[in-house]
Every structure is written in C-alpha cells, then in structure tokens.
Design a protein around this motif. Structure first.
Motif, short mmCIF file in Angstrom:
data_model
loop_
_atom_site.label_atom_id
_atom_site.label_comp_id
_atom_site.label_asym_id
_atom_site.label_seq_id
_atom_site.Cartn_x
_atom_site.Cartn_y
_atom_site.Cartn_z
N SER A 43 4.46 -12.40 18.14
CA SER A 43 3.56 -13.37 17.53
C SER A 43 3.48 -13.17 16.03
O SER A 43 4.02 -12.22 15.48
CB SER A 43 2.17 -13.22 18.15
N SER A 44 2.75 -14.09 15.39
CA SER A 44 2.53 -13.93 13.96
C SER A 44 1.64 -12.72 13.69
O SER A 44 1.70 -12.13 12.63
CB SER A 44 1.94 -15.19 13.35
N GLU A 45 0.82 -12.33 14.69
CA GLU A 45 0.01 -11.11 14.55
C GLU A 45 0.92 -9.89 14.45
O GLU A 45 0.65 -8.97 13.68
CB GLU A 45 -0.94 -10.98 15.73
N THR A 46 2.01 -9.89 15.23
CA THR A 46 2.97 -8.80 15.15
C THR A 46 3.62 -8.75 13.77
O THR A 46 3.82 -7.68 13.22
CB THR A 46 4.06 -8.97 16.24
N SER A 47 3.91 -9.94 13.21
CA SER A 47 4.46 -9.99 11.86
C SER A 47 3.49 -9.38 10.86
O SER A 47 3.89 -8.61 9.99
CB SER A 47 4.77 -11.43 11.44
N SER A 48 2.20 -9.70 10.99
CA SER A 48 1.20 -9.16 10.09
C SER A 48 1.11 -7.64 10.20
O SER A 48 1.02 -6.95 9.19
CB SER A 48 -0.17 -9.76 10.37
N LYS A 49 1.15 -7.14 11.42
CA LYS A 49 1.10 -5.69 11.62
C LYS A 49 2.32 -5.01 11.01
O LYS A 49 2.20 -3.96 10.39
CB LYS A 49 0.99 -5.34 13.10
N SER A 50 3.50 -5.61 11.17
CA SER A 50 4.69 -4.99 10.60
C SER A 50 4.67 -5.05 9.08
O SER A 50 5.18 -4.15 8.42
CB SER A 50 5.97 -5.61 11.19
N VAL A 51 4.06 -6.08 8.52
CA VAL A 51 3.92 -6.17 7.06
C VAL A 51 3.00 -5.06 6.58
O VAL A 51 3.31 -4.37 5.59
CB VAL A 51 3.42 -7.56 6.63
N VAL A 52 1.88 -4.84 7.26
CA VAL A 52 0.96 -3.76 6.89
C VAL A 52 1.68 -2.42 7.00
O VAL A 52 1.55 -1.57 6.11
CB VAL A 52 -0.32 -3.80 7.76
N TRP A 53 2.42 -2.22 8.07
CA TRP A 53 3.17 -0.97 8.23
C TRP A 53 4.21 -0.79 7.13
O TRP A 53 4.37 0.30 6.60
CB TRP A 53 3.85 -0.92 9.60
N ALA A 54 4.92 -1.86 6.79
CA ALA A 54 5.93 -1.77 5.72
C ALA A 54 5.27 -1.37 4.41
O ALA A 54 5.78 -0.51 3.68
CB ALA A 54 6.66 -3.11 5.58
N GLY A 55 4.14 -1.99 4.10
CA GLY A 55 3.41 -1.62 2.89
C GLY A 55 2.94 -0.18 2.92
O GLY A 55 3.01 0.54 1.91
N GLY A 56 2.48 0.25 4.08
CA GLY A 56 2.05 1.64 4.23
C GLY A 56 3.19 2.62 4.03
O GLY A 56 3.01 3.69 3.42
N ILE A 57 4.36 2.27 4.52
CA ILE A 57 5.54 3.13 4.33
C ILE A 57 5.88 3.21 2.85
O ILE A 57 6.17 4.29 2.32
CB ILE A 57 6.73 2.62 5.16
N LEU A 58 5.85 2.07 2.15
CA LEU A 58 6.14 2.09 0.71
C LEU A 58 5.13 2.96 -0.03
O LEU A 58 5.51 3.74 -0.92
CB LEU A 58 6.13 0.66 0.16
N MET A 59 3.85 2.83 0.31
CA MET A 59 2.82 3.65 -0.34
C MET A 59 3.02 5.13 -0.02
O MET A 59 2.84 5.99 -0.89
CB MET A 59 1.43 3.20 0.09
N THR A 60 3.41 5.43 1.21
CA THR A 60 3.66 6.82 1.60
C THR A 60 4.84 7.40 0.84
O THR A 60 4.78 8.53 0.33
CB THR A 60 3.88 6.92 3.12
N LEU A 61 5.94 6.64 0.76
CA LEU A 61 7.10 7.11 0.01
C LEU A 61 6.72 7.39 -1.44
O LEU A 61 7.12 8.41 -2.02
CB LEU A 61 8.24 6.08 0.06
N ALA A 62 5.93 6.51 -2.04
CA ALA A 62 5.50 6.70 -3.42
C ALA A 62 4.62 7.94 -3.55
O ALA A 62 4.81 8.75 -4.46
CB ALA A 62 4.76 5.46 -3.91
N GLY A 63 3.67 8.08 -2.66
CA GLY A 63 2.76 9.23 -2.71
C GLY A 63 3.47 10.55 -2.52
O GLY A 63 3.20 11.52 -3.23
#
Length: 139
Positions: A2-22
């Motif tokens: 669903s589009s909810e799954t897309s939203s969750k994967s977007v949040v996860w992708a952003g979290g991964i980028l923030m983690t890599l940066a941190g």
C-alpha cells in the motif's frame, strides 16, 4: 503493498541516511579529536592559501574536511527531510534517490573498502517507494 508501506519505507530510508551521517561524524570525530581544538583556535584561517594547498593538506585541514566539511552534515539533513516526507505520507521525487545512488556508487567505485556502497540501500528504497506511489496515486 500500500501507499502506507511506501511511507514507511521512505521514513526508513531517511533514517538510514541520518544513521550513516551520524556514524560518519562520530567515527571521524573520534579519529580527528586531536585536531578539532585547532579549528577553534583559528588554524584554518589562512590566507592566501599556500601553493598546492588542495593537493597537500595540513593534518588539521584534512581532519576538518574528513569531519565537519564532509558530506555527512548535508546527508543527515537530507535524511531528516526524507523522514519528514514519509511522515506526511509523501515520497520525495525520484531525482533524490537517483542522486544519492550516483553519489554512493561513484564513491564506492573510486574508494574501496568504504561504506559508500551502503548509500545505495536508501536510494533503492526511495526509488521503489516512488514507483509504488505511482501505482497507488492513480487507484
């Protein structure tokens, strides 16, 4: 999916980028700790720069570009922006995923071993979410 799954994967992708940066900032700060005090003492305020200054950096200059002057801070901000998109149920435009993929894979191609290749994971997640978003936007 669903589009909810897309939203969750977007949040996860952003979290991964923030983690890599941190993680990058944390590790490089520890490795460069002895040089950091000199940054605040004016050691980087040199003008005019010496000949070949980009080819041969002083250790405190190299440490600066490894830590604070690296792409880690903007990458973390991009990650936070992506998380915001996902929390609002939106997907960033595909050029963001493409850009992150090109940056990550380009860095990995010229410097290995390196964690650059890990940037391909959130890039792929963003592109997949964009593709799924298109399917559900017309439904």
């Amino acid at each position: 999916m669903s589009s909810e799954t897309s939203s969750k994967s977007v949040v996860w992708a952003g979290g991964i980028l923030m983690t890599l940066a941190g993680v990058h900032l944390a590790i490089t700060s520890v490795l460069s700790a002895r040089h950091i005090p000199s940054w605040f003492g004016g050691a980087l305020w040199t003008f005019p720069p010496g000949p070949g200054f980009l080819a041969v950096l002083a250790p405190n200059e190299g440490a600066f570009w490894l830590v604070w002057g690296s792409f880690a801070v903007p990458l973390g901000l991009i990650g936070a922006l992506v998380v915001g998109f996902g929390r609002r149920g939106q997907v960033p435009p595909p050029y963001l995923g493409i850009g992150v993929a090109l940056w990550a894979l380009g860095g990995a191609a010229v410097m290995e071993p390196t964690p650059f290749v890990l940037g391909a994971v959130p890039a792929a997640m963003l592109l997949a979410a964009w593709r799924r978003r298109g399917k559900y936007a017309s439904a």
